[in-house]
Design an enzyme around this catalytic site. Structure first.
Site, PDB file in Angstrom:
ATOM      1  N   LYS A  34       0.811  -1.220   0.000  1.00 30.30           N
ATOM      2  CA  LYS A  34       0.000   0.000   0.000  1.00 30.30           C
ATOM      3  C   LYS A  34       0.844   1.270   0.000  1.00 30.30           C
ATOM      4  CE  LYS A  34      -0.717   0.563   4.975  1.00 30.30           C
ATOM      5  NZ  LYS A  34       0.021   1.829   5.097  1.00 30.30           N
ATOM      6  N   THR A  35       2.008   1.245   0.674  1.00 27.58           N
ATOM      7  CA  THR A  35       2.865   2.438   0.695  1.00 27.58           C
ATOM      8  C   THR A  35       3.336   2.776  -0.709  1.00 27.58           C
ATOM      9  OG1 THR A  35       3.593   1.873   2.930  1.00 27.58           O
ATOM     10  CG2 THR A  35       4.911   3.483   1.718  1.00 27.58           C
ATOM     11  N   ASP A 220      -3.926   7.681   4.683  1.00 23.05           N
ATOM     12  CA  ASP A 220      -3.391   6.345   4.946  1.00 23.05           C
ATOM     13  C   ASP A 220      -3.986   5.804   6.250  1.00 23.05           C
ATOM     14  OD1 ASP A 220      -1.863   4.078   4.697  1.00 23.05           O
ATOM     15  OD2 ASP A 220       0.009   5.004   5.344  1.00 23.05           O
ATOM     16  N   GLU A 221      -4.020   4.482   6.381  1.00 25.50           N
ATOM     17  CA  GLU A 221      -4.516   3.810   7.597  1.00 25.50           C
ATOM     18  C   GLU A 221      -5.903   4.327   7.994  1.00 25.50           C
ATOM     19  OE1 GLU A 221      -2.980   1.300   8.598  1.00 25.50           O
ATOM     20  OE2 GLU A 221      -0.815   1.533   8.363  1.00 25.50           O
ATOM     21  N   GLN A 251      -7.373  -4.948   9.868  1.00 26.14           N
ATOM     22  CA  GLN A 251      -6.263  -4.547  10.726  1.00 26.14           C
ATOM     23  C   GLN A 251      -6.636  -3.363  11.623  1.00 26.14           C
ATOM     24  OE1 GLN A 251      -2.118  -4.925   9.082  1.00 26.14           O
ATOM     25  NE2 GLN A 251      -3.204  -4.920   7.120  1.00 26.14           N
ATOM     26  N   ARG A 605       2.409 -10.795  10.164  1.00 24.35           N
ATOM     27  CA  ARG A 605       3.758 -10.218  10.225  1.00 24.35           C
ATOM     28  C   ARG A 605       4.792 -11.240   9.740  1.00 24.35           C
ATOM     29  NH1 ARG A 605       2.179  -5.972   9.463  1.00 24.35           N
ATOM     30  NH2 ARG A 605       0.201  -7.070   9.310  1.00 24.35           N
TER      31      ARG A 605
END
Length: 738
Positions: A34-35, A220-221, A251, A605
């Site tokens: 996504k970044t 973002d987020e 998340q 993770r």
């Protein structure tokens, strides 16, 4: 115009980068890049002149992320970007307030109060209006004020909900607090988000100015936004409706600090014309890990849905370890690490150890230290360096060595007993002048004329309490002395009845310290298990734990801290019902779903290996009772992972563990006292941990623990509204519930 790409975009990423027609929701699964999508999208907007850089607003959740995003965009377009607003919500709002604060009666050069500034101001207000800080904690007031502001509830809204005496006291402080902020020309962190909304509502022309300025907005987020942030973004984007939000509802794990998952779930309702792009290709984990994570999170109802997949190999199955207790669990973690190292497969820093609560790190840290495995603790200080733990250890050091002036200086006004810095300075001056230790000085406090009678009385009382405990050192075990210290000096009481999450963590850490000392006494039965020996062990352990930051070391952190990170090997510990999911979440569907998302974050993770551990017994403390070992059920989340993705490991340590417990010096057969550190033997009570029951007074509940005692079988039960009760099974008249 093509940009200098730093990665090859897959079709879905490319679609998200190039779409410009209207609102865009990018559902970006874990490890889906996504970044890269965000940075490429900003570069695409600038290079193709869809908007100029100063017309872009990009909002992130950390300054580090904002700086990284800016650098990556500049690398893509091979040029510096000027005029673009990029930063956190708080920094963006502070920038708006620097220009617009005068419209609501503030000066532009206002001060921003951090949480400690806020706390000190509340303390002063409570002193001014004569509210006893022992009855109502300043931290509790601070938490209530912040919690209301996060919900966009000011003094007027809070006043409507107040009904009890405590609420009325908080309301009085709240009113004075808001007035003090205004007089001081100051905003707290919550105000930074709320005040721009206030300005935009009162002055539509100011809102219109910013709506015209920001022709494209990126967030973002988005799943982590609270209500104030949601309204801010909605208001700013209402004119052009050119907005891109990136997030993953699976998340969303910060509900406890105000994040509202409904913001991302309702985006399509807020912007009916929006386009939705799902990023489901994962570039991080093996397919087995992803399949297991997908199966787990599919049990949640509050989700928009996605299915992560990878082009990587199928990968190894997830290893699940049923351990005897937390010490055995730490031994298994050490065994996993040693095997990874001996096989020359991974380095120490390829591995992360995750847990639900900070208090769990104590047993893990002890195990790693004894095995000489280097580690770094992230997201907090090491267990024995935490304030509440160091406070207690300082009391113990003064009892053992009264000449330890550093420790005495730390505890003389902890918790607050009215011996301020000026009084301490007078004591130290007298000590130096007369060449006495600080301890001897407080013993002779009557000789110091500069101190008031009231202060002398408080110092004398403190000294007498210490002296009384010193006389018991030879007759009490280390565990009993620590219990006496905590009770005599109210070291736990200062955190009780507080609604602040940090204070609840401090209570857990105090309990875990008691647990550490009880285990020490248990292991050292053939010696005195003295306080001196315990302090020596702790000192040596903490001295060894001084690792070079650049050296290779395994990482320890909470599941919350791990979000956004990745490791080749992930070990998640404490997978028991009551711990993960945490006990207080079990009765709430929304809280339980968030706990499942938290586990999902931990699982995703992992790049290559995922190890999960749970303890059949976990030593805990309740109030001032001796700690007992609760019989645990494996986390319900483990059952939600299909069998083809996991393998149950054989506990190689368990036979030796039981041999030591049954025939070694710590056998329960030789135990008489309740304070003796041994796990209680469970009776055949007809009840089991995890069983659902019904009580005529408390309603429906779930059994968390079973203990045997002289009065019968004691059941620890979590009832509705997070009530935890201890009942004697023979007299409780419980009904079983299917």
């Amino acid at each position: 115009m093509p940009i200098r790409s730093e990665l090859i975009l897959n079709p879905q990423q490319k679609e998200a980068v190039e779409y410009f027609e209207g609102p865009l929701l990018v559902l970006a699964g874990a490890g889906s890049g996504k970044t890269g999508v965000l940075t490429h999208k900003i570069a695409h907007l600038i290079e193709n002149k869809m908007v100029s850089s100063h017309e872009i607003l990009a909002v992130t959740f950390t300054n580090k992320a904002a700086n990284e995003m800016k650098s990556r965009v500049e690398a893509l377009i091979c040029s510096e970007i000027f005029g673009m607003w990029i930063g956190t919500f708080h920094s963006i709002c502070a920038r708006i307030l620097r220009s617009e604060a005068e419209s609501i009666g503030y000066n532009r050069n206002f001060t921003i109060y951090d949480t400690e500034d806020q706390y000190r101001l509340i303390q002063k207000i409570m002193e001014y209006i004569e509210i006893d800080s022992q009855v109502l904690k300043a931290r509790t007031v601070q938490y209530n004020i912040s919690n209301n502001k996060n919900k966009l509830h000011g003094v007027k809204e809070y006043e409507k909900s107040v009904s009890d005496i405590t609420g009325k006291k908080i309301l009085e402080i709240f009113k004075e607090y808001e007035g003090s902020l205004k007089r001081n020309n100051a905003f707290d962190f919550d105000d930074l988000l709320i005040k721009p909304l206030e300005i935009f509502t009162i002055y539509p022309e100011i809102l219109n100015k910013y709506q015209k300025r920001f022709r494209y907005i990126l967030v973002d987020e988005y799943q982590d936004t609270n209500r104030a942030q949601y309204h801010l973004i909605k208001m700013l984007s209402d004119k052009h409706r050119k907005i891109c939000v990136v997030g993953d509802e699976d998340q969303s794990i910060y509900r406890w600090r105000g994040a509202d998952i409904e913001n991302i779930l309702s985006f399509e309702s807020d912007f009916p014309e929006c386009k939705v792009v799902r990023l489901e290709q994962n570039y991080r984990s093996s397919q087995t890990i992803l399949d297991a994570a997908n199966s787990l999170v599919s049990h949640n109802k509050k989700r928009l849905g996605k299915n992560l997949w990878s082009m990587k190999n199928l990968g190894e199955k997830i290893c699940i370890y049923a351990t005897t207790d937390q010490t055995n669990e730490a031994s298994y973690v050490v065994e996993i690490l040693r095997k990874l190292q001996n096989d020359f497969t991974f380095s120490w820093n390829d591995v992360v150890i995750l847990y639900r609560t900070n208090a769990q790190s104590r047993a893990l840290e002890d195990g790693l230290r004894r095995a000489a495995i280097p580690y770094n603790l992230v997201g907090g200080v090491k267990f024995y360096e935490r304030k509440e733990v160091k406070d207690i250890l300082s009391y113990l050091r003064v009892l053992v060595n009264p000449n330890d002036s550093n420790s005495l200086r730390r505890i003389i006004n902890t918790p607050s007993r009215g011996i301020g810095q000026t009084s301490l300075l007078r004591l130290e001056e007298f000590s130096l002048k007369n060449k006495k230790s600080l301890f001897d000085t407080i013993a002779d406090v009557e000789e110091i004329p500069q101190l008031t009678t009231a202060v002398k009385g408080k110092i004398k009382k403190f000294y007498e309490q210490l002296e009384k405990l010193q006389k018991r050192l030879s007759n009490y075990s280390a565990f009993q002395i620590v219990q006496e210290v905590i009770e005599s000096f109210n070291l736990r009481g200062q955190y009780l009845n507080s609604e602040v999450p940090e204070d609840q963590n401090r209570l857990e850490n105090i309990n875990e310290l008691l647990n550490s000392i009880s285990i020490f006494v248990d292991v050292n039965q053939n010696s005195l298990g003295s306080l001196e020996e315990y302090l020596q062990e702790v000192s040596l352990l903490t001295d060894i734990d001084q690792w070079d930051e650049e050296s290779q070391a395994t990482t320890l952190m909470t599941l919350h801290s791990a979000k956004g990170l990745e490791f080749p090997v992930v070990i998640i510990t404490g997978l028991e019902d009551g711990l993960l999911p945490i006990a207080r979440s079990i009765e709430s569907a929304d809280d339980l779903e968030e706990e499942r998302r938290l586990f999902y974050v931990g699982m995703t993770r992992a790049k290559e290996q995922l190890h999960l551990t749970w303890a059949k017994q976990r030593h805990r403390f309740q109030s001032y009772d001796y700690g007992v070992s609760y019989q645990n059920m494996p986390s319900r989340f483990l059952k939600e992972i299909p069998g083809e993705f996991k393998t149950e490991m054989v506990n190689k340590f368990e036979a030796e563990y039981h041999r030591r417990r049954l025939i070694g010096p710590s056998s329960h057969k030789h135990r008489k006292s309740k304070s003796d550190p041994i796990f209680p033997v469970l009776e055949e009570s007809g009840y089991s941990v995890g069983q659902l029951v019904y009580h005529d007074v408390f309603g429906k509940g779930q059994i968390l623990g079973i203990e045997s005692g002289t009065n019968g079988t004691k059941l620890t039960i979590l009832f509705t509204k997070n009530q935890i009760k201890k009942l004697i099974a023979e007299y409780a008249n419980l009904q079983t519930v299917d």
